[in-house]
Design a protein around this motif. Sequence first.
Motif, PDB file in Angstrom:
ATOM      1  N   GLN A 198      40.417  28.372  64.999  1.00 50.78           N
ATOM      2  CA  GLN A 198      39.661  28.859  64.236  1.00 50.78           C
ATOM      3  C   GLN A 198      38.885  27.769  63.254  1.00 50.78           C
ATOM      4  O   GLN A 198      37.613  27.892  63.028  1.00 50.78           O
ATOM      5  N   ARG A 199      39.599  26.835  62.670  1.00 48.69           N
ATOM      6  CA  ARG A 199      39.375  25.903  61.672  1.00 48.69           C
ATOM      7  C   ARG A 199      38.496  24.925  62.396  1.00 48.69           C
ATOM      8  O   ARG A 199      37.428  24.531  61.966  1.00 48.69           O
ATOM      9  N   PHE A 200      38.956  24.533  63.816  1.00 55.45           N
ATOM     10  CA  PHE A 200      37.942  23.789  64.567  1.00 55.45           C
ATOM     11  C   PHE A 200      36.753  24.450  64.903  1.00 55.45           C
ATOM     12  O   PHE A 200      35.684  23.817  64.815  1.00 55.45           O
ATOM     13  N   GLN A 201      36.669  25.708  65.369  1.00 56.02           N
ATOM     14  CA  GLN A 201      35.269  26.368  65.544  1.00 56.02           C
ATOM     15  C   GLN A 201      34.438  26.288  64.346  1.00 56.02           C
ATOM     16  O   GLN A 201      33.162  26.211  64.457  1.00 56.02           O
ATOM     17  N   ALA A 202      34.771  26.571  63.457  1.00 53.88           N
ATOM     18  CA  ALA A 202      34.216  26.494  62.073  1.00 53.88           C
ATOM     19  C   ALA A 202      33.413  25.334  61.836  1.00 53.88           C
ATOM     20  O   ALA A 202      32.434  25.465  61.352  1.00 53.88           O
TER      21      ALA A 202
END
Length: 505
Positions: free
Chosen positions: A105-109
């Motif tokens: 989730q942090r990577f995609q953000a």
Amino acid sequence: MKTSREIMEILEAYDLTGSYRAAAELAGCDHHTVARYVQLREAGQSPVAREHRARPIDEYLEKIEELVVRSGGRVRADVVHRRITAMGFTGGERTTRRAVAEVKQRFQAGQRRVFRPWITEPGLWLQWDWGEGPRIRGRRTSLWCAWLAWSRFRVVIPVWDKTMPTIVSCLDTTLRRLGGVPTYALTDNEKTVSIDHVARIAVRNPEIVEVGRHYGMTIRTCVPADPQTKGGSEATVRIAKADLVPTDANLLEEYRTFGDLEAACRGFCEQVNDRPHRETRRRPTEALAEERTRLHPLPGQAFTVAFGTTRRVNWDCTISVEGVRYSVPHRLVDTRVWARFHGDELVVTAVGEHGPAEVARHPRSTPGTPVIREEHYPPRENKDGDRTPSATSAEEAAFLALGPGAAAWLVEAAAAGARRIRPKMAEAVALAKLHPATEVDQALGTAAIAGRFAENDLIRILTHQSGRDQAAPTRAGEAHSLQPGTSAWSNFGLTAAVGDEGEEL
């Protein structure tokens, strides 16, 4: 940890009493808990925010982040769990899945694509794309979905294939429905549009370039494998498939014929173009009337590729398409025509002095079953020419001059394999000098009907018709019978038998 509701009740109790201990008694908790939440609120921090607790997997987060980044956010949680288990992690797979989900989730953000709003201009952009259509009698169909960007006007056309003639035909039909030509047309990088990519630069199909020049339009393609660069046509495909392809969601019945699918597509276009669009709050038909003033004029004739593939007309007035012979008008013999399938029909087009024109339309057939129409061939002066005698000598002309009976006699005698036909013809001509020619012709006709071609048959028939051998007919009376009598039985058993000595037995 307290729930959000419990925390708010603690703060409400403190605001009411102003004392940690009194608020603790009202809220049913320790006064230190009340103090902690009150201090968090006064410090400007969220009292409902959960504190991070140390977890055994925290020391492996760097490795998890490395694996997620290396895979572009695609690595599976079970793969990560096997990797960190080999490194000494003793926790469960469920813990790993939660940690991987948080890291992804942090990577995609951080990798999320940001789009700039596309402010369209009237008369500038047209987009088209393909969608998989319903099956008709087990055969696949495709849906041509075009979208005029500014007015949001949609055109959906069903087709059997996606060949170059079909594409040009659909493009020509779309532009004529729009009533003009926009400046650009955007589509995918199919082989009919882009034949190659060099250094990420699309190399155009020369034939599609000629099509664009014919209509005065530049054809462009989106970034390969990036459908988000043409979202308008993608949305048109999605909406068309939802309304036209039978699924369990729309409960549509299967289409029995291609014509039923064409009618459904026309009804769909009328429906979506006649209702207010969610973005513009205008009906696309009204917006198109305004946008037409910014479109370029259409050429009077369609690009020839839109008519299909070229075929040369053979000397038998037919063309061959997919192994099947179809007839065309005889005036087109030894010329080139264009043939393409439109639904279940083959449309043949010829380009003459006055432009293209449809010259033939046939139902689709299968190899071994040619489709021939009588009106495509010139009228025959004598359809029964092989059964109509034509004199080649004076003797033959003299015989045929007797009348239609003579001609019938010659045809039937030849079909029956009669012998000495020429002498018998000469005999008939000689008899015509002794008898009226009409009687001889009548006798010949009677012989043809009765199949009498032997020697002297003509004379016998002629004599019979003249009445010289006709006797009074014999008529049996009431007392006469052809049944044999019983008189022969009258003496049966009464014959005298004589013995050896002459005595009657």
